[in-house]
Scaffold this active site. Structure first.
Site, mmCIF file in Angstrom:
data_model
loop_
_atom_site.group_PDB
_atom_site.id
_atom_site.type_symbol
_atom_site.label_atom_id
_atom_site.label_comp_id
_atom_site.label_asym_id
_atom_site.label_seq_id
_atom_site.Cartn_x
_atom_site.Cartn_y
_atom_site.Cartn_z
ATOM 1 N N LEU A 64 0.829 -1.212 0.000
ATOM 2 C CA LEU A 64 0.000 0.000 0.000
ATOM 3 C C LEU A 64 0.858 1.255 0.000
ATOM 4 O O LEU A 64 0.564 2.213 -0.726
ATOM 5 C CB LEU A 64 -0.949 0.001 1.200
ATOM 6 N N GLY A 67 2.475 1.579 -3.442
ATOM 7 C CA GLY A 67 1.426 1.853 -4.426
ATOM 8 C C GLY A 67 0.891 3.261 -4.312
ATOM 9 O O GLY A 67 0.669 3.945 -5.321
ATOM 10 N N GLU A 68 0.682 3.723 -3.086
ATOM 11 C CA GLU A 68 0.204 5.086 -2.886
ATOM 12 C C GLU A 68 1.254 6.093 -3.334
ATOM 13 O O GLU A 68 0.931 7.104 -3.960
ATOM 14 C CB GLU A 68 -0.179 5.335 -1.427
ATOM 15 N N ALA A 69 2.522 5.817 -3.047
ATOM 16 C CA ALA A 69 3.586 6.729 -3.467
ATOM 17 C C ALA A 69 3.624 6.859 -4.991
ATOM 18 O O ALA A 69 3.603 7.969 -5.531
ATOM 19 C CB ALA A 69 4.933 6.243 -2.943
#
Length: 146
Positions: A64, A67-69
């Site tokens: 997460l 992926g968010e970065a």
């Protein structure tokens, strides 16, 4: 606690007016490397080693976080073409398969690029090209401090 507005990209983080990715502290600790960056696609890699949970699998939180970065970087690249920045407002993920070793590849591609919102799909794959995780992230496009 008030939210801080992102500051304008400095000249060394911008090429032709498009923001260039600069790794943060967590990104460095996780071993993330940028492979490709454009408004149309951002690709990065990260080692599984150093990002595993206590059962020896790639940590879901690491998936997460990376992926968010990568999805947020893609949104900021889009926003920078309008002289703006972006902040995440929603992220969701589905874990499909685990990984114990190797290098994962993280790819963010746009779903929708607007003037106020940007949504991206982020796919995390292992070295064999098997999908480990799919994320969807939405970022709000915001003004930046000058």
């Amino acid at each position: 606690m008030s939210a801080q507005r992102p500051t304008a990209p400095t000249s060394d983080t911008s090429i032709d007016g498009v923001w260039q990715i600069a790794l943060g502290e967590l990104d460095l600790k996780m071993g993330i490397k940028i492979i490709e960056e454009s408004v149309d696609k951002v690709v990065a890699t990260m080692p599984v080693e150093g990002n595993r949970q206590s059962f020896g699998l790639l940590h879901g939180g690491a998936s997460l976080a990376v992926g968010e970065a990568v999805g947020s970087w893609a949104a900021v690249k889009h926003a920078s073409t309008m002289g703006k920045s972006a902040v995440g407002v929603d992220v969701s993920a589905t874990h499909h398969k685990g990984a114990r070793e190797g290098l994962i590849t993280i790819t963010a591609t746009p779903i929708s690029l607007g003037r106020r919102m940007a949504s991206h799909q982020v796919v995390i794959e292992n070295e064999a090209g098997q999908r480990l995780c799919t994320l969807r992230i939405t970022n709000l496009i915001i003004d930046i401090k000058k």
